[in-house]
Design a protein around this motif. Structure first.
Motif: not given
Length: 598
Positions: A383-391
């Protein structure tokens, strides 16, 4: 006859002495006007003569009218300012008390005139005070100072969170597999991701206002560049690296007032209006020259499907291929992707055309807060929101890109590009030599905490704030002027901005990138293997694969000559016995077979 008061409150808190005595007494008392037993003084007699002379010439009716007007004005002012509080109007009215039978016994002309003077004085004071207050009410409120800017400053995960102390496990010991591979990444659940989503933008060091140059009459003064990029001169290039609070730089789309209209890389108005409505997260990719197949994102949450924007940019050739394969519906949608056809491409090289949406998404989506770029050959599986949170959010970063899995030095990367035939060798050498003269040095441990000078640029995660927008603008200008190999120009732009602003980015591991995107084969390779045969009427592949090139360094003429000489000088051993005989018999057998076949 009893006395009364005008304009007094019923509570009696500001009442006359007679009223207080009447309220405190339990028996009715007949109040008579007080009799002055003492003789008036000489000065009082003179005042009485003066006011007697005034009343002689001024009729009593006029004095009464004057007093009535004064009382009416005082009552009006009290009503007008009752909203201001009780103290001010009551203090201005507490001395305004009159007997209802003016002119009867107990009130001398001196007392009447004194009361009149008090009323007129109080009225004038109220007029002055009222004019100031009315001016304050009618005038616009003073402009308040702007509130202090609020920025997102990151966060730390609560104790006990599984991702707090997550560390990468050692790679599996598989001697048969030595190439790049994925590694585990700890993503937060979507509920926690949405709870941690920033409500404010991140801080942009130094740069606060960024505008873009628009020119119609272009002249090419120095080497490189294009009409789409505006042919910035070397002086303008150097000025763009002088980081200031307000800047205006070249950033593509130079010949049009609006990005995507009459600029090259033109987009239909309906698509532009739809792109302007994207105000949150945009996920973008591109396929030019029908070089790849559309790959649908997987494991995308319902929240992302409703709130994130998924855009796939294609050229007319790719759009024709998709239409023939029935991959696009009537709403210009292919699964989650909205297909946007680009006209009037600025470059003849499809790879260079792909750099426009890759680096200039903030110009195509002016209202988006975050963007995730993935190359057309990749399939998104997180999910793109999980990528924003992680990186980004967890690292308090505004730009994230993975570093190359193998190379971390620009000079080594340039040689690898030359060996693989990615671009003309002379152009790569010219670019590297230009950067060397500007101060580019090989990577060393002295650059820590910067861990690499070579990115794997197929994925870019960033926040659209002035400093990150400036970086991608200047990075695009280098790609527009020099070669399209953006890995070569990446570190030069990054280091120049870092030296002026101390701005850094998150360069994460390549194995982490391979965790959330899966790399597929290009369309022509799949068609050769028969996995995805081309549909009827599909156009031919525009970009066939380059021939395989041996990555070993080419030998010079002198080295080849020396090798031949050394080989010729060696004594070639002759075969003896059965080996020589069997060879002769094989030749004869082959000749006899040919003869019989004729």
């Amino acid at each position: 006859m009893t006395t009364g008061s005008l304009g007094l409150r019923s509570s009696g808190s500001y009442g006359s002495l007679q009223q207080q005595h009447f309220q405190n007494s339990s028996l009715p008392i007949h109040i008579t006007p007080p009799v002055n037993s003492r003789k008036p003084s000489k000065m009082l007699k003179e005042k009485e003569r003066l006011f007697s002379w005034i009343f002689k010439f001024a009729p009593r009716k006029k004095v009464g009218m004057l007093l009535l007007c004064a009382v009416s004005a005082a009552v009006f002012m009290w009503v007008l300012y009752v909203g201001k509080g009780e103290d001010a109007p009551e203090s201005s009215m507490k001395n305004i008390q009159f007997n209802s039978t003016l002119g009867y016994s107990g009130f001398s002309p001196v007392s009447v005139v004194n009361e009149t003077i008090k009323v007129v004085t109080s009225f004038e004071e109220n007029i002055v005070e009222g004019s100031d207050t009315l001016g304050q009410l009618l005038s616009p409120p003073p402009s308040l100072p702007p509130p202090p800017s609020v920025y997102f400053t990151g966060y730390t995960l609560p104790p006990g969170n599984p991702c707090e102390g997550f560390t990468l496990p050692p790679p599996p010991a598989d001697p048969k597999r030595t190439g790049p591979r994925s590694c585990p990444v700890c993503y937060l659940p979507m509920e926690q991701v949405l709870a941690l989503m920033p409500n404010a933008s991140s801080f942009s060091p130094v740069v606060k206002n960024l505008s873009y140059i628009h020119e119609e009459n272009l002249t090419k003064a120095e080497f490189g560049g294009s009409e789409f990029g505006g042919y910035p001169s070397l002086a303008q290039r150097n000025d763009s690296y002088d980081i200031r609070e307000s800047m205006s730089v070249h950033c593509g789309f130079v010949r049009g007032v609006k990005s995507g209209q009459g600029t090259g890389f033109d987009i239909d108005d309906s698509d532009l209006l739809e792109m302007e409505t994207c105000q949150g997260v945009v996920v973008a990719s591109a396929i030019f020259g029908a070089f790849d197949l559309i790959r649908q994102p997987k494991n995308v949450s319902d929240y992302a499907k409703e709130n994130a924007c998924f855009y796939m940019f294609v050229d007319e050739e790719t759009e024709a291929f998709l239409r023939n394969s029935s991959a696009v519906d009537g709403n210009k949608k292919s699964g989650l992707w909205r297909i946007v056809v680009v006209h009037n491409l600025p470059y003849t090289d499809p790879r260079r055309n792909g750099k426009v949406p890759k680096l200039l998404l903030h110009r195509l989506f002016p209202n988006a807060r975050y963007s995730l770029w993935i190359d057309g050959k990749l399939e998104l599986v997180v999910d793109p929101y999980q990528l924003l949170e992680r990186f980004l959010w967890r690292k308090n970063a505004t730009f994230a890109i993975s570093r190359h899995y193998k190379r971390f030095d620009v000079f080594v990367e340039a040689e690898a590009n030359k060996a693989a035939g990615k671009y003309e060798n002379a152009s790569i050498d010219f670019q590297i030599e230009f950067y060397r003269k500007e101060g580019l040095t090989p990577y060393s441990l002295a650059k820590l905490p910067i861990t690499s000078d070579v990115p794997e640029g197929c994925v870019i995660i960033r926040e659209h704030i002035p400093i990150s927008n400036l970086f991608t603008c200047l990075w695009f200008n280098e790609v527009d002027r020099f070669t399209s190999r953006d890995q070569i120009s990446f570190s030069s732009v990054r280091d120049k901005i870092h030296s002026k602003t101390n701005w850094t980015m998150n360069m994460f591991l390549d194995c982490e990138r391979r965790n959330f995107v899966v790399q597929g084969y290009h369309r022509d390779i799949l068609e050769r293997r028969g996995i995805h045969p081309p549909p009827p009427g599909a156009t031919a592949v525009a970009n066939p694969l380059p021939p395989a090139i041996d990555e070993q360094p080419k030998k010079t003429v002198h080295e080849v000559s020396a090798e031949n000489i050394s080989t010729a000088s060696k004594k070639i051993p002759t075969k003896r016995g059965r080996e020589r005989k069997s060879k002769r018999h094989r030749k004869v057998a082959a000749g006899s077979k040919d003869i019989t076949s004729k």
